[in-house]
Design a protein around this motif. Sequence first.
Motif, PDB file in Angstrom:
ATOM      1  N   LEU A  58     -21.432  37.439  45.338  1.00  0.00           N
ATOM      2  CA  LEU A  58     -21.684  36.154  44.685  1.00  0.00           C
ATOM      3  C   LEU A  58     -20.433  35.314  44.877  1.00  0.00           C
ATOM      4  N   GLU A  59     -20.428  34.563  45.959  1.00  0.00           N
ATOM      5  CA  GLU A  59     -19.255  33.769  46.326  1.00  0.00           C
ATOM      6  C   GLU A  59     -19.465  32.277  46.100  1.00  0.00           C
ATOM      7  N   HIS A  60     -20.666  31.807  46.387  1.00  0.00           N
ATOM      8  CA  HIS A  60     -20.935  30.370  46.346  1.00  0.00           C
ATOM      9  C   HIS A  60     -21.927  30.063  45.226  1.00  0.00           C
ATOM     10  N   LEU A  61     -21.460  29.327  44.224  1.00  0.00           N
ATOM     11  CA  LEU A  61     -22.245  28.997  43.039  1.00  0.00           C
ATOM     12  C   LEU A  61     -22.497  27.501  42.984  1.00  0.00           C
ATOM     13  N   SER A  62     -23.746  27.120  42.744  1.00  0.00           N
ATOM     14  CA  SER A  62     -24.118  25.719  42.615  1.00  0.00           C
ATOM     15  C   SER A  62     -24.537  25.437  41.169  1.00  0.00           C
ATOM     16  N   VAL A  63     -23.911  24.424  40.547  1.00  0.00           N
ATOM     17  CA  VAL A  63     -24.227  24.046  39.170  1.00  0.00           C
ATOM     18  C   VAL A  63     -24.612  22.571  39.141  1.00  0.00           C
ATOM     19  N   ARG A  64     -25.768  22.273  38.578  1.00  0.00           N
ATOM     20  CA  ARG A  64     -26.238  20.902  38.451  1.00  0.00           C
ATOM     21  C   ARG A  64     -26.671  20.654  37.004  1.00  0.00           C
ATOM     22  N   VAL A  65     -26.187  19.562  36.417  1.00  0.00           N
ATOM     23  CA  VAL A  65     -26.593  19.179  35.070  1.00  0.00           C
ATOM     24  C   VAL A  65     -27.425  17.902  35.162  1.00  0.00           C
ATOM     25  N   ALA A 156     -36.520  14.897  42.250  1.00  0.00           N
ATOM     26  CA  ALA A 156     -35.076  14.786  42.027  1.00  0.00           C
ATOM     27  C   ALA A 156     -34.466  16.173  41.882  1.00  0.00           C
ATOM     28  N   GLY A 157     -35.156  17.048  41.175  1.00  0.00           N
ATOM     29  CA  GLY A 157     -34.692  18.422  41.063  1.00  0.00           C
ATOM     30  C   GLY A 157     -34.748  19.163  42.381  1.00  0.00           C
ATOM     31  N   ARG A 158     -35.811  18.945  43.118  1.00  0.00           N
ATOM     32  CA  ARG A 158     -35.944  19.590  44.428  1.00  0.00           C
ATOM     33  C   ARG A 158     -34.791  19.220  45.349  1.00  0.00           C
ATOM     34  N   ARG A 159     -34.352  17.983  45.288  1.00  0.00           N
ATOM     35  CA  ARG A 159     -33.264  17.541  46.169  1.00  0.00           C
ATOM     36  C   ARG A 159     -31.934  18.214  45.837  1.00  0.00           C
ATOM     37  N   GLN A 160     -31.825  18.812  44.666  1.00  0.00           N
ATOM     38  CA  GLN A 160     -30.589  19.488  44.292  1.00  0.00           C
ATOM     39  C   GLN A 160     -30.619  20.988  44.574  1.00  0.00           C
ATOM     40  N   SER A 161     -31.692  21.479  45.198  1.00  0.00           N
ATOM     41  CA  SER A 161     -31.729  22.895  45.551  1.00  0.00           C
ATOM     42  C   SER A 161     -30.689  23.188  46.616  1.00  0.00           C
ATOM     43  N   SER A 162     -30.294  24.446  46.727  1.00  0.00           N
ATOM     44  CA  SER A 162     -29.151  24.770  47.567  1.00  0.00           C
ATOM     45  C   SER A 162     -29.361  26.088  48.296  1.00  0.00           C
ATOM     46  N   ILE A 240     -36.054  18.002  32.068  1.00  0.00           N
ATOM     47  CA  ILE A 240     -36.785  19.272  32.084  1.00  0.00           C
ATOM     48  C   ILE A 240     -37.650  19.351  33.337  1.00  0.00           C
ATOM     49  N   ALA A 241     -38.296  18.251  33.701  1.00  0.00           N
ATOM     50  CA  ALA A 241     -39.100  18.228  34.931  1.00  0.00           C
ATOM     51  C   ALA A 241     -38.219  18.425  36.159  1.00  0.00           C
ATOM     52  N   ALA A 242     -37.032  17.833  36.153  1.00  0.00           N
ATOM     53  CA  ALA A 242     -36.112  18.031  37.281  1.00  0.00           C
ATOM     54  C   ALA A 242     -35.703  19.494  37.396  1.00  0.00           C
ATOM     55  N   LEU A 243     -35.475  20.150  36.263  1.00  0.00           N
ATOM     56  CA  LEU A 243     -35.162  21.580  36.287  1.00  0.00           C
ATOM     57  C   LEU A 243     -36.324  22.382  36.855  1.00  0.00           C
ATOM     58  N   PHE A 247     -35.841  24.690  40.069  1.00  0.00           N
ATOM     59  CA  PHE A 247     -36.074  26.135  40.008  1.00  0.00           C
ATOM     60  C   PHE A 247     -37.069  26.571  41.078  1.00  0.00           C
ATOM     61  N   ILE A 248     -38.151  25.831  41.217  1.00  0.00           N
ATOM     62  CA  ILE A 248     -39.157  26.189  42.226  1.00  0.00           C
ATOM     63  C   ILE A 248     -38.576  26.054  43.624  1.00  0.00           C
ATOM     64  N   ALA A 249     -37.888  24.952  43.896  1.00  0.00           N
ATOM     65  CA  ALA A 249     -37.351  24.721  45.238  1.00  0.00           C
ATOM     66  C   ALA A 249     -36.287  25.750  45.611  1.00  0.00           C
ATOM     67  N   ASN A 250     -35.450  26.135  44.661  1.00  0.00           N
ATOM     68  CA  ASN A 250     -34.448  27.159  44.953  1.00  0.00           C
ATOM     69  C   ASN A 250     -35.102  28.498  45.274  1.00  0.00           C
ATOM     70  N   ALA A 251     -36.087  28.891  44.491  1.00  0.00           N
ATOM     71  CA  ALA A 251     -36.785  30.144  44.772  1.00  0.00           C
ATOM     72  C   ALA A 251     -37.433  30.113  46.158  1.00  0.00           C
ATOM     73  N   GLN A 252     -37.995  28.967  46.520  1.00  0.00           N
ATOM     74  CA  GLN A 252     -38.617  28.842  47.852  1.00  0.00           C
ATOM     75  C   GLN A 252     -37.590  28.983  48.964  1.00  0.00           C
TER      76      GLN A 252
END
Length: 347
Positions: A58-65, A156-162, A240-243, A247-252
């Motif tokens: 676990l080297e690279h961590l992405s945090v979005r608020v 907007a949430g999808r665009r923050q996936s990493s 909440i909708a952005a989260l 969450f879905i986009a990151n899992a994908q």
Amino acid sequence: MADKMHWLYQPAPAPDQSARHAATARQKQLIKPEGALGRLESIAIDFAGFQGRERPQLEHLSVRVFGADHGIAAQGTSRFPQAVTSVMLNIFCEGGAAINVLSREHNADFAAINLGCVVPVEHPELIDEFIAPSTADFSQSNAAMTQTQLVCALNAGRRQSSNSDCFIGGDMGIGNTASAAAIFAALFDLKVVDITGRGTGIDDEVLARKVELIESALEQHRSALSSPLDILRILGGFEIAALVGAFIANAQRSTPVLVDGFMATAAAAIAGAINPSVKPWLLYAHLSDEFGHKLALECMGVSPMLNFNMRLGEGTGAVLAVSIIRQALNLHNKMFTFSEAGVPIAD
């Protein structure tokens, strides 16, 4: 409009089972009694499956608020005015909030996103995804969001996936505990009084009013709360909708998500209801001290890693759990096996 949300239903890949098996076998070879490290062992095995290798890192961590205001706050459900949302978004960008302090310890890729505040906020470091000054007040016969606004927030949430080793999504929004409680009550058919807490520290009188408002809203909207997306649109918030979208986009993208507290768990519950394939990629960081979080986690059948009586939000509990995950992986990767230690194993 439906074609703009089709991506929500695209399946996430399953974690790599061969890597999980290899990691499980390694755990059995490490110089300790099998199972002696408890949850630390299963965390290491989970990350092996996420990364498709026996020895994950676990080297690279992405945090979005994600920050946004809620229309129901106009009913006095919080101790604080909505101006606090804008103030906190600015502080996130200045690096002075709890989530900043914790994120810096892990050299996390951090950013704050504005989805819509009653009091305008501008900062060169703030990501602008403005939708509206706030959601509508869902306690007054209105849906919190229009269909267009819901799509904007999800994307907007999808665009923050990493492509990081782990994603954490935090929240900021005066009034958002009322929204999250309403989501849980609708999604799991719970009594409002059993899932609604004090949020920013409201007194008994305001809490009773908050429960009454949510109960009335659920009754008004009952016939329309027919799907997870409808529940989110009618009762949710932009953040909440952005989260949910994140969450879905990151899992994908095969990026595991560390879920924070009450609001983030509401988003995770909706995300899993929309697209069940994302559930294996969601890990629950801590048990929030917000009343109702324990019940929500029980309804979802998941167990949090930590319990430090936290209820700040922002993603703080999730970032705190990163330290535990890193130690779990260090133990998994660096301990001697019985063979390496020259210790015979009894048949």
